[in-house]
Design a protein around this motif. Structure first.
Motif, PDB file in Angstrom:
ATOM      1  N   PHE B 419       3.824  -2.269  -1.032  1.00 21.15           N
ATOM      2  CA  PHE B 419       3.517  -1.320  -1.647  1.00 21.15           C
ATOM      3  C   PHE B 419       4.517   0.072  -2.580  1.00 21.15           C
ATOM      4  O   PHE B 419       4.719  -0.137  -3.956  1.00 21.15           O
ATOM      5  N   LEU B 423       3.887   0.382  -6.707  1.00 19.72           N
ATOM      6  CA  LEU B 423       4.370   1.881  -6.947  1.00 19.72           C
ATOM      7  C   LEU B 423       5.210   1.822  -8.447  1.00 19.72           C
ATOM      8  O   LEU B 423       5.025   2.690  -9.343  1.00 19.72           O
ATOM      9  N   LEU B 424       5.727   1.326  -8.331  1.00 22.06           N
ATOM     10  CA  LEU B 424       7.197   0.989 -10.220  1.00 22.06           C
ATOM     11  C   LEU B 424       6.666   0.586 -11.143  1.00 22.06           C
ATOM     12  O   LEU B 424       5.848   1.111 -12.156  1.00 22.06           O
ATOM     13  N   GLU B 427       3.741   3.477 -12.302  1.00 18.89           N
ATOM     14  CA  GLU B 427       4.183   4.167 -12.782  1.00 18.89           C
ATOM     15  C   GLU B 427       4.590   4.289 -13.949  1.00 18.89           C
ATOM     16  O   GLU B 427       4.171   4.735 -14.781  1.00 18.89           O
TER      17      GLU B 427
END
Lengths: 119, 525
Positions: B419, B423-424, B427
């Motif tokens: 995750f 997520l990085l 984004e």
């Protein structure tokens, strides 16, 4: 050397953030909820009786091996609706090593046109 | 002799020496051989960690094989140059083989030819660590060959199974062709610059016609070895047919090729990605090499993610399914690298690279754990078909938990490590183009669907009469899975620690090719 207090720092991604303490709290609460729900279970059930048999709308339970939904039966609808793409992909995956090399040549050719030819 | 001064050489020498000694020790006692191999893999790990600590604290470490250089002399020398990225990759390259040999103790117990098996695993480790640490292109080619030959032999280890031998054959054909083109690219550099050292070539890079050809050859060949779609087809064959312990050790070899792509793009061609003279000017828009490569890599990444996930959903063989999931995961790394290239030297670019690099180690751990679980299931049931397995959670409680951890991690579900890196990636990629992010998230959801299917097919449902007597796997296999599961949970809970201490130095190494060049040309070595 890693400092101990760095373990508790918040990981900031810009618009998202992540803190281990928050997650540990969430996990502990989740486990607590599981324990509470589990404790509602009835301890006085009797094994090997009707109480432990699965209820299938009053129908008798079939053979164990036949009752289990097998891997290829799952997502049948999705696979059927995407049949066109699966037909295409299956056709491309021949298992023939000369085709593998052919794809390599194709990609190298495209990259060649891109880098050497156009730019 | 101060050991700390010779760490880069020892990291390669120890597993290589171990590989040659293994057949001899095997003659004495099988148990002693197993212990010896675990000690060698453990020692290699310890040396890699010491080296990584040196790099993360004191900067790039160089090591010279050969004599001192005096002006006017012709000396044959090979440099090892270990920067943040090399150290980061070496950490992956030492942990997984260590777990593989611990896991193999029980997993491979019933097989013969284990002296060769362990020798090849140590040789493969030597090769991939060499690829990650060397600063010399020809040396990189030699280590690539060592890795390929030992990997191919290991893929075909089940010689009694025709499909395993066929997979080994396909692997060696693909590897040889890839290596041939890498060698051709090296020859082009050598012909122009009279040098084989990466830093020297990077410093002299003119981006001539021949350099363009070399770039094409290197990216295509190393991309194929990394398993990028549509050049991925060897990967499910090799990963699917090799013993599970071998597959675990094969993952970092594949990632070593991806490391090659990164090294070529960001270091050797680093000074040419954005220059004062654009490659083309379309109106006001200047087209630089970074944009050309970004478009190409992002395109391939999207195809890799989509094809990997769709093909995984179709599979009914557990190991082939995980192999296709591994292909999709490579797509995520490539997507981050492509996005980073498009917005080079910006905050978003740096975040994308951080996500991509972090995902390399996460992918190796997550997919590795799933392969070990697949091996455990095969060990216990002699079956890998999702249509035949079922109800195993009742017999194999620990294996079920390990699979669940791997499932959540590979699908990018919090609080697992997958995750944090995804997520990085989401984004940063969103800032480049929201559609890329949407595709990536949708495919991640599909990935979860794939593994929910596997979890249901294998572990849930009524106890199957044919697997009534199935027992939990031996302790050495559980320890192997527990080590990886433990690291996954640690990385998931404390991504900040991992990113700050091992990922950021790797990202810095990629974005500052000048540091890599200066370590050789300005360091007086």
């Amino acid at each position: 050397m890693i400092e101990w207090n760095s373990f508790l720092k918040t990981f900031d991604t810009g618009s998202g953030l992540w803190n281990p303490l928050v997650w540990i709290t969430v996990i502990v609460i989740a486990l607590l909820l599981v324990y509470i729900v589990r404790s509602f279970g009835r301890k006085e059930y009797k094994e090997e009786t009707e109480q432990t048999k699965p209820f299938l709308s009053g129908n008798p339970e079939g053979d164990k091996e036949k009752m289990h939904v097998k891997g290829s039966n799952l997502y049948w609808g999705f696979m059927e609706s995407m049949k066109w793409s699966y037909d295409l992909l299956t056709k491309a995956h021949t298992g023939n090593v000369s085709d593998y090399v052919l794809w390599f040549i194709v990609i190298m050719g495209i990259l060649f046109i891109f880098i050497v030819g156009v730019f | 002799m101060n050991i700390m001064d010779h760490l880069p050489a020892l990291v390669i020498a120890i597993p290589l020496l171990g590989a040659f000694l293994t057949p001899l020790i095997s003659k004495i006692n099988d148990k002693l051989r197993n212990i010896f191999v675990i000690i060698i893999a453990g020692l290699t790990c310890a040396l890699v960690f010491l080296l990584a600590n040196e790099v993360f604290t004191n900067g790039i470490q160089t090591y010279v094989f050969g004599g001192a250089y005096n002006s006017g002399d012709t000396v044959v020398r090979i440099f090892f140059e270990v920067d943040g990225l090399s150290a980061f990759m070496a950490i992956i390259g030492c942990i997984l083989p260590l777990v593989a040999v611990i896991y193999s103790w029980a997993f491979m117990k019933e097989h013969t030819g284990l002296d060769k098996y362990y020798t090849l695993i140590l040789l493969m480790t030597t090769g991939m660590l060499g690829m990650m640490l060397t600063g010399d292109l020809f040396n990189f080619f030699v280590f690539l060959e060592i890795t390929s030959i030992s990997s191919a032999a290991l893929v075909a280890f089940y010689t009694d199974k025709g499909k395993a031998v066929a997979a080994g054959f396909k692997y060696i054909v693909i590897s040889s062709i890839g290596a041939l083109f890498v060698l051709l690219a090296i020859a082009l550099f050598y012909g122009q610059y009279d040098a084989l050292n990466m830093a020297v070539i990077a410093n002299s890079m003119q981006y001539s016609f021949l350099d363009k050809i070399a770039l094409v050859l290197l990216i295509a060949a190393l991309g194929m070895k990394s398993g990028i779609v549509p050049m991925h087809m060897w990967l499910p064959d090799a990963y699917g047919r090799a013993p599970a312990s071998v597959t675990l050790a094969l993952i970092p070899t594949t990632l070593a090729s991806l490391y090659g792509v990164l090294r070529v793009t960001f270091t050797i061609y680093g000074n040419n990605l954005i220059t004062d003279n654009p490659l083309k000017q379309i109106g006001q828009i200047e087209i630089h090499l970074n944009v050309v490569l970004a478009i190409f890599l992002v395109g391939l990444a999207l195809i890799t993610i989509v094809v990997g996930v769709l093909m995984a959903l179709k599979q009914t063989d557990l190991k082939r399914m995980i192999s296709y999931a591994a292909v999709a995961e490579i797509g995520y790394m490539l997507l981050a690298v492509g996005a980073a290239l498009s917005v080079l030297k910006t905050e978003v670019g740096s975040m994308a690279l951080t996500g991509g690099i972090f995902h390399i180690i996460n992918d190796a751990l997550d997919v590795g754990l799933l392969f070990l679980v697949a091996g455990a299931i095969y060990y216990a049931t002699k079956e890998t078909s999702l249509n035949k397995l079922g109800g195993l959670a009742r017999n194999m409680k620990y294996t079920t938990i390990f699979f669940l951890i791997g499932l959540l991690a590979v699908s990018g579900i919090p609080p697992m490590n997958g995750f944090a890196s995804k997520l990085l990636i989401y984004e940063s990629v969103y800032h480049v183009n929201p559609i890329l992010s949407i595709v990536a998230i949708l495919c991640s959801i599909l990935m979860l669907a794939v593994f929910v299917k596997v979890f249901h097919s294998i572990f849930l449902g009524p106890k199957q009469p044919s697997f009534e007597k199935v027992k939990e796997v031996p302790k050495s296999m559980l320890i192997g899975m527990a080590i990886i599961a433990g690291i996954i949970i640690f990385f998931g809970l404390f991504p900040h620690v991992v990113v700050n201490n091992i990922v950021t130095p790797a990202v810095d190494a990629l974005t500052n090719s000048g540091m890599y060049i200066n370590a050789i040309l300005g360091g007086g070595v």
